[in-house]
Design a protein around this motif. Sequence first.
Motif: not given
Length: 345
Positions: A316-345
């Motif tokens: 309800n708050y984040l525009s597609p470009s902000l979502v992309r920006e944070l998604s890229n960070i999450i991918e970069e930081k977490f991809s090697a860790s085996g850790l993932s998060f559910k972000a939708y209900e």
Amino acid sequence: MAQKNLTDFTKHQSIVGQEESEENKLSPNCKELILSLPREKGWITPYLYLFQGFWYAAAEIQAINNFQNHFQAKDSDIIVASVPKSGTTWLKALIYAIVNRQYFPSLENHPLLTFNPHELVPPFEFIIYDDIYNQIHDVSNMAEPRLFGTHVPFTSLAKSIKETNCKIIYICRNLFDTFISTWTFVNEIMPQFLPTLPLEEAFERYCKGIIGFGPSWNHILDYWKESINRPDKVLFLKYEDLKEDVNFNVKKMAEFLGCPFTQEEESSGVTENIIKLCSFEKMKELKVNKFGTMGKNRIIENKYFFRKAEIGDWTNYLSPSLVRELSNIIEEKFSASGLSFKAYE
Ligand SMILES: Nc1ncnc2c1ncn2[C@@H]1O[C@H](COP(=O)(O)OS(=O)(=O)O)[C@@H](OP(=O)(O)O)[C@H]1O
């Protein structure tokens, strides 16, 4: 309205003005330390400082110093650790209720009905070791097991926590919801006559890791690694998993803490009663959480700790470009860790 403005003015003095007066109250050593640290504009306080790899307000650094220098852990201690706004209040309530269940078989006089969980599981850095107002507490005689909370990253915990057999239960949450929960909270506790922190500005700082106790990804990954290396020491939980199956996770926590639920307890509804007592719906409606206050000079209203408790409110708050920006960070930081998060209900 006049009354509201007066309250806001008091809040303004206490929250926004507090950093400068707090800096004056820092110990000489801490003042010197602060001067040597990189600093950036803060969210509520004028500045955040980079200390031991994470960002904090000045007063928090002094509290963390005190905590590191003075806290003596006991093997029986239980530490509830978390990234801010990721389910701390809920986890504190659950752990308090699990650990103390033999004292409150009927829930009638349960402390959680009259105290906010942060009062029952006090945080090291905001209450116990916050000596800006001469508030260092002696915790050596607290009833055991002692329960403490903290947002302090693993690397900066007091040494004795790492060296003893005390247990840490850690919770984090998908970063989109954590960000929105933080941003809405910050704007609630800011006085209304001050401009709200624009979402884009807050987001930009968040993505650079500049948020109290951030970068959030480093906070999460450090506890994650420790939970893999020492599974008997650190239990790693995600808010989304707790929501999905609280019953399973409550039993897991009790086992981890060495006090598993018996068959009899389960069949007589002890587990279910704890879950109901700590549920968002129940806690949000309690008088203490609707009208109570906490924090320095009790300026923070407890109701702000209970907002929506949904997974995916960020949509309800984040525009597609902000979502992309944070998604890229999450991918970069977490991809090697085996850790993932559910972000939708
Ligand atoms: N009992 C219970 N069950 C489920 N969810 C709950 C509960 N209590 C609080 N919340 C939601 O947790 C969010 C606040 O996070 P924290 O408790 O970590 O905040 S704090 O760090 O202690 O300030 C905040 O999430 P948002 O609603 O998304 O902002 C709260 O609503």
